[in-house]
Design a protein around this motif. Structure first.
Motif, PDB file in Angstrom:
ATOM      1  N   ARG A 217       0.808  -1.161  -0.170  1.00  0.00           N
ATOM      2  CA  ARG A 217       0.049   0.045   0.037  1.00  0.00           C
ATOM      3  C   ARG A 217       0.838   1.280  -0.164  1.00  0.00           C
ATOM      4  O   ARG A 217       1.329   1.722  -1.123  1.00  0.00           O
ATOM      5  CB  ARG A 217      -1.085   0.002   1.202  1.00  0.00           C
ATOM      6  N   TRP A 218       1.182   1.819   1.271  1.00  0.00           N
ATOM      7  CA  TRP A 218       1.966   3.065   1.415  1.00  0.00           C
ATOM      8  C   TRP A 218       3.246   2.908   1.644  1.00  0.00           C
ATOM      9  O   TRP A 218       3.784   4.078   2.305  1.00  0.00           O
ATOM     10  CB  TRP A 218       1.156   4.078   2.208  1.00  0.00           C
ATOM     11  N   ALA A 219       3.565   1.660   1.739  1.00  0.00           N
ATOM     12  CA  ALA A 219       5.195   1.229   2.208  1.00  0.00           C
ATOM     13  C   ALA A 219       5.518   0.374   1.562  1.00  0.00           C
ATOM     14  O   ALA A 219       4.825  -0.506   0.896  1.00  0.00           O
ATOM     15  CB  ALA A 219       5.192   1.324   3.486  1.00  0.00           C
ATOM     16  N   ILE A 220       6.990  -0.083   1.758  1.00  0.00           N
ATOM     17  CA  ILE A 220       7.595  -1.432   1.203  1.00  0.00           C
ATOM     18  C   ILE A 220       8.190  -1.858   2.277  1.00  0.00           C
ATOM     19  O   ILE A 220       8.334  -1.328   3.473  1.00  0.00           O
ATOM     20  CB  ILE A 220       8.568  -1.149   0.305  1.00  0.00           C
ATOM     21  N   GLY A 358       6.113   6.748   5.758  1.00  0.00           N
ATOM     22  CA  GLY A 358       7.096   7.697   5.704  1.00  0.00           C
ATOM     23  C   GLY A 358       8.477   7.307   5.876  1.00  0.00           C
ATOM     24  O   GLY A 358       9.504   7.906   5.998  1.00  0.00           O
ATOM     25  N   GLY A 359       8.698   5.824   5.857  1.00  0.00           N
ATOM     26  CA  GLY A 359      10.146   5.390   5.815  1.00  0.00           C
ATOM     27  C   GLY A 359      10.582   5.278   7.320  1.00  0.00           C
ATOM     28  O   GLY A 359      11.782   4.903   7.648  1.00  0.00           O
ATOM     29  N   PHE A 360       9.651   5.481   8.135  1.00  0.00           N
ATOM     30  CA  PHE A 360       9.945   5.095   9.692  1.00  0.00           C
ATOM     31  C   PHE A 360       9.841   3.647  10.125  1.00  0.00           C
ATOM     32  O   PHE A 360       8.962   2.977   9.768  1.00  0.00           O
ATOM     33  CB  PHE A 360       9.182   6.079  10.697  1.00  0.00           C
ATOM     34  N   ASP A 481      13.712   3.753  -0.663  1.00  0.00           N
ATOM     35  CA  ASP A 481      12.499   3.252   0.217  1.00  0.00           C
ATOM     36  C   ASP A 481      11.249   4.062  -0.466  1.00  0.00           C
ATOM     37  O   ASP A 481      11.203   5.302  -0.049  1.00  0.00           O
ATOM     38  CB  ASP A 481      12.983   3.932   1.849  1.00  0.00           C
ATOM     39  N   TRP A 482      10.855   3.382  -1.160  1.00  0.00           N
ATOM     40  CA  TRP A 482       9.716   4.298  -1.954  1.00  0.00           C
ATOM     41  C   TRP A 482       8.707   4.857  -0.846  1.00  0.00           C
ATOM     42  O   TRP A 482       7.920   5.538  -1.483  1.00  0.00           O
ATOM     43  CB  TRP A 482       8.822   3.040  -2.861  1.00  0.00           C
ATOM     44  N   GLY A 483       8.597   4.371   0.246  1.00  0.00           N
ATOM     45  CA  GLY A 483       7.444   4.966   1.193  1.00  0.00           C
ATOM     46  C   GLY A 483       8.024   6.094   1.804  1.00  0.00           C
ATOM     47  O   GLY A 483       6.997   6.676   2.648  1.00  0.00           O
ATOM     48  N   CYS A 484       9.166   6.764   1.486  1.00  0.00           N
ATOM     49  CA  CYS A 484       9.593   8.081   2.052  1.00  0.00           C
ATOM     50  C   CYS A 484       8.795   9.000   1.091  1.00  0.00           C
ATOM     51  O   CYS A 484       8.073   8.855   0.232  1.00  0.00           O
ATOM     52  CB  CYS A 484      11.076   8.412   2.003  1.00  0.00           C
ATOM     53  N   LEU A 540       3.537   3.705  -5.117  1.00  0.00           N
ATOM     54  CA  LEU A 540       2.753   3.394  -4.214  1.00  0.00           C
ATOM     55  C   LEU A 540       1.418   4.198  -4.052  1.00  0.00           C
ATOM     56  O   LEU A 540       1.285   5.275  -4.870  1.00  0.00           O
ATOM     57  CB  LEU A 540       3.616   3.859  -2.629  1.00  0.00           C
ATOM     58  N   TYR A 541       0.694   3.983  -2.955  1.00  0.00           N
ATOM     59  CA  TYR A 541      -0.666   4.753  -3.106  1.00  0.00           C
ATOM     60  C   TYR A 541      -1.182   5.074  -1.639  1.00  0.00           C
ATOM     61  O   TYR A 541      -0.264   4.939  -0.571  1.00  0.00           O
ATOM     62  CB  TYR A 541      -1.673   4.084  -3.868  1.00  0.00           C
TER      63      TYR A 541
END
Length: 634
Positions: A217-220, A358-360, A481-484, A540-541
């Motif tokens: 979804r919004w992270a990897i 957000g990459g956390f 990190d695509w989710g950043c 991502l979405y």
């Protein structure tokens, strides 16, 4: 009257005197730390120059009067330890410390990179198909201290190479099953490669460094593969801890399988890609490093001439730390015309990488049953996080500015105003080729602080406040990190994010807020104005060009331009928006934001948000003035 006139003349004279006699310290890659640090005899290291400035201030030397200028000549300044800026390095309003290029034509580069040399053509490793062996070049990673540098990043002639992968960059395959109880992911045994040949993963069963990238979804998630159990057309994958426990225990975000877990409107299963095995090295531009030998294998692109190519790997994760305290902050230090380059990011190699958002990365997470926490009875997603690694870290500081600087070839966060930073500015800078978020600001409570509890520090000086982010170009970030995100701000106050261009990223553009809470905390009076955000949500979405979280009274989102929302190819739903007010956003005024359609969304918003004239009807004059403002100095 006469006395006043004389006083003004003398004041002007002494002001000019102070400017003329500002202390200057010169540094050059051709210098020596035994030199006096003059233009004719410069120092060799920036550390020596900073120490000289510190001593001038300690001894109250006359060179301090008009400020201290540490001038770097053109060239690369390689670092093997982070530069440490401390309270003793502080300047004053009339006497700042400025670390800058010698002139407009100079390009000093502070680099954590190290060259890989001694390349040889061909290898005899049976893991590589025989027809490819002559095309592969090998070299040993350089030694730093008493060990070979281990890396996840490699640049050839300035271009980032791709780690050996099952598919081309950005391409993935749908998984078959995701089983939290067994902590397994099931994938197809066979797949079609780049040349449309049918391949299988049977040869990867003994690949000891194999990793799986999971789209959720919004992270990897980046998971180190422990075993592959081939069962005909399906293969069951297990993973190492700690990431295996984290991936299957945390409820959000998890992959989608056929719309399970109460999901509706989903389209297909979530996706994956296997990476980092010598057996996968089959395309020009790919590379692999073997551990523990340190040998690097590279398949050159047609334009690469390996006998003369500049090949760089990073040896450091952090280039510089500005580290003060509440009692003794670092003050009045400015960086101008400096390039910061080549940092590493090794977390996934040692412990995998499973994130909340957000990459956390997660330290721990699990699902709660009702009731949730006292602060949020409906909470089901309890999580504790860590802060991502960063190239430049600023803590406990005032008036720490970056102007006309470049941040490039960085593997995680570029610049992080982490804690207790105020009255600082990032202006006219360029962020590019960054693996994580370009610029982070403010508290994202980590360690033992559960991330959904409202953050209200006992001392509000711990906040990041009055930070200006203006006229910056942020492009090609979030590429590891695509989710950043492009610009990320957590618990902040009086932040000004204006007239930036943020583009070509895999998730959201400009994100302000944290906590998923409607409670009043310390966030307020934040300004997102006149920015140009485009080509976002590429992979991502649940994304927003402009994205907010939680209650932020007195905040505005005005006169921005947002366009080119990319339909992520492996998304399992269509949740991506030009403006997204995520959970409990409140206190915002959205006004005169141009975008091609009114594709907006709000998730349980508060009652104090105001929408005024947003969408394609916004005047062209507002649309065309968004983004960077051209200045004489650009």
């Amino acid at each position: 009257m006469k006395k006043t006139f004389i006083y003004l003349i003398l004041s002007s004279f002494f002001g000019l005197f102070s400017t003329l006699f500002a202390g200057e310290i010169y540094v050059s890659p051709r210098g020596s730390d035994k030199n006096p640090g003059t233009r004719k005899a410069p120092f060799y290291t920036l550390d020596r120059a900073v120490k000289q400035a510190r001593e001038w201030r300690r001894l109250k030397r006359p060179e301090v009067a008009g400020g201290i200028y540490i001038r770097l000549e053109n060239g690369v300044y390689s670092r093997y330890t982070p530069l440490f800026i401390r309270p003793e390095d502080s300047g004053t309003p009339d006497s700042p410390t400025v670390i800058c290029a010698v002139g407009d034509d100079a390009n000093p580069v502070i680099s954590g990179g190290i060259a890989v040399t001694g390349w040889r053509q061909g290898c005899d490793d049976s893991r590589i198909p025989e027809d490819l062996r002559r095309k592969i070049w090998t070299a040993k990673a350089p030694m730093v201290g008493n060990r070979r540098v281990e890396t996840r990043q490699l640049w050839v002639n300035g271009n980032k190479a791709q780690r050996a992968s099952q598919f081309p960059e950005g391409m993935m395959e749908r998984m078959i099953d995701f089983n939290p109880k067994e902590q397994t992911i099931t994938i197809p045994t066979s797949y079609t490669d780049n040349s449309r040949k049918l391949q299988d993963i049977i040869g990867l069963q003994d690949a000891g460094q194999l990793e799986m990238i999971v789209h959720q979804r919004w992270a990897i998630a980046i998971l180190r593969v422990k075993s592959i159990d081939v069962k005909g057309g399906q293969s069951v994958i297990r993973f190492h801890d700690p990431e295996s426990h984290l991936e299957f225990a945390h409820p959000w975000p998890q992959p989608i399988i056929g719309g399970k877990n109460g999901e509706s409107g989903e389209k297909g299963n979530s996706s994956f890609c296997l990476t980092n095995a010598l057996e996968l090295l089959d395309e020009p531009g790919e590379w692999f490093q073997e551990y523990p030998s340190g040998t690097i294998y590279y398949y050159p692109r047609p334009e690469d001439t390996m006998e003369t190519a500049e090949v760089i790997i990073p040896a450091l994760e952090t280039l510089m730390t500005v580290d003060g305290t509440l009692e003794r902050p670092v003050k009045h230090v400015r960086f101008e015309g400096i390039t910061f380059a080549h940092t590493s990011w090794m977390r996934p190699s040692y412990q995998g990488h499973v994130t909340l958002q957000g990459g956390f990365p997660l330290l721990d997470a699990y699902k709660l049953h009702e009731p949730g926490l006292p602060e949020k009875a409906e909470l089901e997603n309890q999580a504790w996080i860590a802060r991502p690694e960063t190239a430049i870290r600023v803590k406990g500081a005032e008036y720490i500015d970056f102007r006309h600087c470049t941040f490039r070839n960085l593997a995680s966060t570029g610049l992080d105003y982490e804690w207790a930073v105020t009255a600082s500015a990032v202006e006219d800078c360029h962020f590019t080729d960054i693996g994580g978020t370009a610029l982070l600001m403010g508290a994202f409570p980590d360690g033992g602080f559960e991330t959904h509890i409202p953050f209200v520090p006992s001392n509000e000086r711990e906040l990041c406040t009055n930070i200006s982010v203006r006229n910056n170009l942020i492009s090609n970030v979030t590429n590891e990190d695509w989710g950043c995100v492009g610009i990320g701000a957590g618990y902040v106050r009086d932040i000004d994010i204006s007239h930036n261009e943020v583009c070509h990223l895999n998730y959201s553009g400009i994100c302000v807020g944290w906590g998923w809470t409607s409670s009043e905390s310390v966030m307020r009076n934040n300004r997102i104005e006149g920015n140009y955000v485009h080509h976002f949500a590429r992979r991502l979405y649940d994304a927003g060009g402009l994205y907010t979280l939680s209650n932020q009274p007195g905040s505005v989102m005005r006169n921005n331009r947002i366009e080119h929302l990319i339909e992520a190819p492996y998304a399992t739903n269509d949740r991506a928006f030009y403006i997204y007010l995520d959970e409990a956003t409140d206190g915002y005024t959205m006004e005169n934001n141009w975008c091609p359609t009114e594709r907006f969304d709000s998730n349980r918003p508060g009652k104090n948000n105001v929408w005024k004239n947003n969408g394609p009807q916004v005047a062209d004059s507002i649309k065309n003035s968004a983004g960077r403002i051209k200045t004489k100095n650009r």
